[in-house]
Design an enzyme around this catalytic site. Structure first.
Site, PDB file in Angstrom:
ATOM      1  N   GLY A  46      17.875 -29.914   3.414  1.00 58.28           N
ATOM      2  CA  GLY A  46      16.514 -29.926   2.897  1.00 58.28           C
ATOM      3  C   GLY A  46      15.537 -30.258   4.006  1.00 58.28           C
ATOM      4  O   GLY A  46      15.901 -30.907   4.989  1.00 58.28           O
ATOM      5  N   GLN A  51       7.728 -32.953   7.835  1.00 59.81           N
ATOM      6  CA  GLN A  51       8.719 -33.101   8.903  1.00 59.81           C
ATOM      7  C   GLN A  51       8.474 -32.125  10.052  1.00 59.81           C
ATOM      8  O   GLN A  51       9.020 -32.310  11.143  1.00 59.81           O
ATOM      9  CB  GLN A  51      10.139 -32.885   8.358  1.00 59.81           C
ATOM     10  CG  GLN A  51      10.595 -34.013   7.439  1.00 59.81           C
ATOM     11  CD  GLN A  51      12.016 -33.797   6.977  1.00 59.81           C
ATOM     12  OE1 GLN A  51      12.255 -33.099   6.008  1.00 59.81           O
ATOM     13  NE2 GLN A  51      12.970 -34.379   7.699  1.00 59.81           N
ATOM     14  N   CYS A  88      18.877 -37.810   7.271  1.00 57.56           N
ATOM     15  CA  CYS A  88      17.589 -37.110   7.297  1.00 57.56           C
ATOM     16  C   CYS A  88      17.399 -36.505   8.683  1.00 57.56           C
ATOM     17  O   CYS A  88      17.696 -37.157   9.689  1.00 57.56           O
ATOM     18  CB  CYS A  88      16.473 -38.110   6.997  1.00 57.56           C
ATOM     19  SG  CYS A  88      14.820 -37.399   7.020  1.00 57.56           S
ATOM     20  N   LEU A  89      16.893 -35.282   8.722  1.00 54.35           N
ATOM     21  CA  LEU A  89      16.669 -34.626  10.013  1.00 54.35           C
ATOM     22  C   LEU A  89      15.670 -35.401  10.869  1.00 54.35           C
ATOM     23  O   LEU A  89      15.679 -35.272  12.090  1.00 54.35           O
ATOM     24  CB  LEU A  89      16.164 -33.193   9.799  1.00 54.35           C
ATOM     25  CG  LEU A  89      17.141 -32.231   9.111  1.00 54.35           C
ATOM     26  CD1 LEU A  89      16.496 -30.870   8.913  1.00 54.35           C
ATOM     27  CD2 LEU A  89      18.431 -32.110   9.902  1.00 54.35           C
ATOM     28  N   HIS A 130      14.894 -36.826  -2.390  1.00 51.66           N
ATOM     29  CA  HIS A 130      14.705 -37.195  -0.983  1.00 51.66           C
ATOM     30  C   HIS A 130      13.527 -36.420  -0.383  1.00 51.66           C
ATOM     31  O   HIS A 130      12.654 -36.999   0.269  1.00 51.66           O
ATOM     32  CB  HIS A 130      16.008 -36.895  -0.222  1.00 51.66           C
ATOM     33  CG  HIS A 130      15.934 -37.114   1.257  1.00 51.66           C
ATOM     34  ND1 HIS A 130      16.688 -38.073   1.901  1.00 51.66           N
ATOM     35  CD2 HIS A 130      15.206 -36.495   2.230  1.00 51.66           C
ATOM     36  CE1 HIS A 130      16.404 -38.034   3.201  1.00 51.66           C
ATOM     37  NE2 HIS A 130      15.517 -37.089   3.424  1.00 51.66           N
ATOM     38  N   GLU A 131      13.496 -35.109  -0.646  1.00 48.12           N
ATOM     39  CA  GLU A 131      12.438 -34.283  -0.046  1.00 48.12           C
ATOM     40  C   GLU A 131      11.071 -34.587  -0.659  1.00 48.12           C
ATOM     41  O   GLU A 131      10.059 -34.613   0.035  1.00 48.12           O
ATOM     42  CB  GLU A 131      12.761 -32.788  -0.184  1.00 48.12           C
ATOM     43  CG  GLU A 131      14.053 -32.344   0.490  1.00 48.12           C
ATOM     44  CD  GLU A 131      14.190 -32.812   1.929  1.00 48.12           C
ATOM     45  OE1 GLU A 131      13.175 -32.938   2.629  1.00 48.12           O
ATOM     46  OE2 GLU A 131      15.333 -33.070   2.338  1.00 48.12           O
ATOM     47  N   HIS A 134       9.384 -37.437   0.902  1.00 45.94           N
ATOM     48  CA  HIS A 134       8.689 -37.106   2.157  1.00 45.94           C
ATOM     49  C   HIS A 134       7.229 -36.734   1.893  1.00 45.94           C
ATOM     50  O   HIS A 134       6.353 -37.010   2.714  1.00 45.94           O
ATOM     51  CB  HIS A 134       9.360 -35.909   2.851  1.00 45.94           C
ATOM     52  CG  HIS A 134      10.536 -36.263   3.711  1.00 45.94           C
ATOM     53  ND1 HIS A 134      10.438 -37.054   4.828  1.00 45.94           N
ATOM     54  CD2 HIS A 134      11.839 -35.915   3.616  1.00 45.94           C
ATOM     55  CE1 HIS A 134      11.636 -37.179   5.389  1.00 45.94           C
ATOM     56  NE2 HIS A 134      12.504 -36.495   4.676  1.00 45.94           N
TER      57      HIS A 134
HETATM   58 CO    CO Z   1      14.518 -36.320   5.091  1.00 44.05          CO
END
Ligand code: CO
Length: 154
Positions: A46, A51, A88-89, A130-131, A134
């Site tokens: 995701g 991000q 997480c990226l 989670h997304e 953000h």
């Molecule tokens: Co993330």
């Protein structure tokens, strides 16, 4: 398509509350495609617009079944609780246990502006939550327990 730079924890852009998408056009679709390419290249499941430095309520998710582009997503129902490991990226090589709702219902516009409702459970439900966090400037490390360094597993 193009790979985008992924903003890392500590970058103030990740703490902002994102604005709703007002115009769903080719430019937005290109952003979604670039986000997807960036996510796949990093083996993520995701990615949220902030991000990659865009303060818009747009998310791309693919936990292995199909790709979802969620524009202006809103969770309308949550049920149960489940704890599992997240990464997480934007927080490379860090993992932690996060409690989330077990199932969610999310309303969103797709990449052509059509309204959809998605009922998700398991990893997809976790990823949606989670997304969407953000989009409100929240990172999983703000709420995770047993935060630890580790190798990427998936
Ligand atoms: Co993330």
């Amino acid at each position: 398509m193009a790979l985008l730079e992924i903003k890392k924890a500590g970058d103030p852009v990740l703490k902002e509350v994102c604005a709703p998408v007002e115009k769903i056009d080719r430019r937005l679709r290109r952003l979604l495609d670039d986000m997807a390419e960036t996510m796949y290249a990093s083996e993520g499941v995701g990615i949220a617009a902030p991000q990659v430095g865009k303060l818009l309520r747009a998310v791309v998710i693919d936990v292995g079944e199909k790709r979802y582009d969620l524009i202006n997503p809103v969770i309308t129902e949550k049920e149960g609780t489940a704890v599992d490991t997240e990464g997480c990226l934007s927080v490379p090589e860090m993992y932690g246990e996060v409690e989330r709702a077990e199932t969610v219902k999310v309303e969103f516009l797709n990449r052509f502006g059509k309204k959809h409702v998605l009922e998700a459970d398991g990893l997809l439900a976790r990823c949606v939550q989670h997304e969407l966090d953000h989009l409100d400037g929240r990172l999983f490390i703000d709420i995770a327990k047993n935060l630890h360094k580790g190798e990427k597993k998936k």
